[in-house]
Write a protein that holds these residues in place. Structure first.
Motif, PDB file in Angstrom:
ATOM      1  N   ASN A   8       0.822  -1.215   0.000  1.00  0.00           N
ATOM      2  CA  ASN A   8       0.000   0.000   0.000  1.00  0.00           C
ATOM      3  C   ASN A   8       0.861   1.272   0.000  1.00  0.00           C
ATOM      4  N   ASN A   9       0.331   2.338  -0.591  1.00  0.00           N
ATOM      5  CA  ASN A   9       1.106   3.584  -0.702  1.00  0.00           C
ATOM      6  C   ASN A   9       1.480   4.181   0.659  1.00  0.00           C
ATOM      7  N   VAL A  10       0.632   4.017   1.668  1.00  0.00           N
ATOM      8  CA  VAL A  10       0.972   4.546   2.999  1.00  0.00           C
ATOM      9  C   VAL A  10       2.129   3.757   3.610  1.00  0.00           C
ATOM     10  N   LEU A  13       5.403   5.123   2.631  1.00  0.00           N
ATOM     11  CA  LEU A  13       5.813   6.303   3.399  1.00  0.00           C
ATOM     12  C   LEU A  13       6.386   5.889   4.754  1.00  0.00           C
ATOM     13  N   ARG A  14       5.859   4.819   5.319  1.00  0.00           N
ATOM     14  CA  ARG A  14       6.459   4.301   6.563  1.00  0.00           C
ATOM     15  C   ARG A  14       7.863   3.789   6.301  1.00  0.00           C
ATOM     16  N   TYR A  15       8.100   3.129   5.189  1.00  0.00           N
ATOM     17  CA  TYR A  15       9.463   2.681   4.863  1.00  0.00           C
ATOM     18  C   TYR A  15      10.400   3.897   4.782  1.00  0.00           C
ATOM     19  N   GLU A  17      10.031   6.701   6.279  1.00  0.00           N
ATOM     20  CA  GLU A  17      10.231   7.236   7.616  1.00  0.00           C
ATOM     21  C   GLU A  17      11.245   6.409   8.401  1.00  0.00           C
ATOM     22  N   GLU A  18      11.158   5.101   8.274  1.00  0.00           N
ATOM     23  CA  GLU A  18      12.134   4.256   8.988  1.00  0.00           C
ATOM     24  C   GLU A  18      13.554   4.542   8.494  1.00  0.00           C
ATOM     25  N   ARG A  20      14.601   7.373   7.184  1.00  0.00           N
ATOM     26  CA  ARG A  20      14.972   8.725   7.619  1.00  0.00           C
ATOM     27  C   ARG A  20      15.374   8.736   9.091  1.00  0.00           C
ATOM     28  N   ILE A  21      14.632   8.007   9.928  1.00  0.00           N
ATOM     29  CA  ILE A  21      14.974   7.930  11.350  1.00  0.00           C
ATOM     30  C   ILE A  21      16.347   7.270  11.525  1.00  0.00           C
ATOM     31  N   HIS A  51       6.358  16.339   1.744  1.00  0.00           N
ATOM     32  CA  HIS A  51       6.748  15.120   1.029  1.00  0.00           C
ATOM     33  C   HIS A  51       6.295  15.227  -0.420  1.00  0.00           C
ATOM     34  N   ILE A  53       6.092  12.141  -3.404  1.00  0.00           N
ATOM     35  CA  ILE A  53       6.326  10.704  -3.563  1.00  0.00           C
ATOM     36  C   ILE A  53       5.785  10.257  -4.912  1.00  0.00           C
TER      37      ILE A  53
ATOM     38  N   VAL B  10       2.988  10.472   8.898  1.00  0.00           N
ATOM     39  CA  VAL B  10       2.431   9.291   8.226  1.00  0.00           C
ATOM     40  C   VAL B  10       0.940   9.139   8.554  1.00  0.00           C
ATOM     41  N   LEU B  13      -1.184  11.040   6.245  1.00  0.00           N
ATOM     42  CA  LEU B  13      -1.414  10.380   4.957  1.00  0.00           C
ATOM     43  C   LEU B  13      -2.508   9.309   5.081  1.00  0.00           C
ATOM     44  N   HIS B  51       1.922  11.499  -4.616  1.00  0.00           N
ATOM     45  CA  HIS B  51       1.410  12.370  -3.553  1.00  0.00           C
ATOM     46  C   HIS B  51       2.310  13.585  -3.425  1.00  0.00           C
ATOM     47  N   ILE B  53       2.477  16.525  -0.299  1.00  0.00           N
ATOM     48  CA  ILE B  53       1.852  16.835   0.990  1.00  0.00           C
ATOM     49  C   ILE B  53       2.628  17.961   1.652  1.00  0.00           C
TER      50      ILE B  53
ATOM     51  N   HIS C  61      14.658   0.913  18.443  1.00  0.00           N
ATOM     52  CA  HIS C  61      14.904   1.121  17.020  1.00  0.00           C
ATOM     53  C   HIS C  61      16.362   0.827  16.702  1.00  0.00           C
TER      54      HIS C  61
END
Lengths: 135, 135, 135, 135
Positions: A8-10, A13-15, A17-18, A20-21, A51, A53, B10, B13, B51, B53, C61
């Motif tokens: 899924n597209n959301v 975005l979590r990938y 974020e992981e 980036r963190i 963002h 994407i 996230v 989104l 997207h 945002i 993490h």
């Protein structure tokens, strides 16, 4: 995962974020340990301002991992742009950019990048035409 | 929610996705029931191609709901752009746009908008300068 | 990730879901290919009826992956219980169990396990005292 | 949302988390403002030790909200159990319980409930047979 097995597209975005963190906290923290003029880069706070994407090709659920490449395409006094690719050896699935803004979370206002944060980001800077770009 | 009580980027989104699903499945389905030339708009499939945002102001965790406005800013033969605002009476927190591409999920290739899908999207079309835009 | 770098409890449930999807769709599909009496195990549908999740130790993490072990602890005509551990070489972070119920999603009622589904689950069955249990 | 429009089981756990955060931070904070012996209940930290979740009936994606009821079923010196129902006027969709453990996140060890936290939780205590229970 949708009914056809696509990620899924959301979730993409979590990938991002992981990645980036991991980049801003683990990698920047290790760089700071090696050269400790700025003991805790990004710990004063940093927020996402924007963002973009592009979903280039569908990624189907599978056991094999994908890689997230991350680098820096813009560096200003009070913001930076990170670029990413979600990919494997054969295919780029997603290209994206995120504008991050250093932000003092205690005082609730934007702040400038510290010298240590800037030095860390410069090590990953690439705005060449050869670098993958989302546009 | 992060340590300062902000709703995470996230999660915003996900809010946009919930609004988009409600728009494209519930609302479009009700419109189709009233004028059933195209009995199941978007059921043949539709994917997210892009997207953008912009996070304008932080939204803090709270009990009161926020509203997601959604409308159509571009309408092509084989794609459409949806715009959104996450807001309450006083504040716009997020502006965003999503490019959606009708896609035959069984046959795995893009398709054109059906007449029923196009008629539904036209009812929500607004590309005027007065309409809120993300740029 | 919370403010102290812990992986959030909801994220652990997503890890369990990813492992379960991989188990029930990829692995069961490969087993079916090898012995194709039941060509698409679990494709008729299956729902989650219950989760129990014990958070034993905090997971911080990090870049290094964790493993999700998954096996079967109960097998009835119309339900099965999967057990899991989220762990690395040194530590078990989470133990959990999920009751799954075969469910005909088209007809919206529970169904029995097919012989192919049962044979697949039996290969992963272990209810011995030696098997890790969440209670 | 899966292919049949059901709200996914992980999403329900997020609903429970949002209710729990609202309960423990907003409501407990308001109670503390009114009787400020313990100025910031749960701010020293609190972790989830265990979830049990029963999915009783499928919830289909829809515009109408659902309610999450939350109350306290056990209260010990160093842990408490919260119970929840996700429901509307006609139907209970999910029953769940969560064991929470007060935890000093700075010092990384469990702590006891403060008098203010205990007083707040006692106001929501109900372990009667009449109270809905997940077993």
């Amino acid at each position: 995962m949708d009914a056809y097995g696509h990620v899924n597209n959301v979730v993409h975005l979590r990938y991002l974020e992981e990645a980036r963190i991991d980049f801003m906290f683990r990698l920047a923290g290790e760089a700071a340990d090696a050269s400790p003029t700025d003991p805790a880069p990004f710990k004063a706070g940093c927020v996402v301002a924007r963002h973009e994407i592009d979903y280039l090709r569908p990624l189907f659920h599978r056991y094999e991992p994908v890689t997230v490449d991350i680098w820096v395409t813009k560096l200003n006094a009070a913001s930076a742009t990170l670029a990413y690719e979600i990919k494997d050896a054969a295919t780029v699935y997603v290209r994206a950019e995120t504008v991050i803004v250093p932000y003092d979370l205690e005082k609730e206002h934007p702040r400038r990048l510290t010298p240590g944060e800037r030095a860390f980001l410069e090590d990953y800077f690439d705005d060449s035409a050869a670098a993958p770009r989302i546009r």
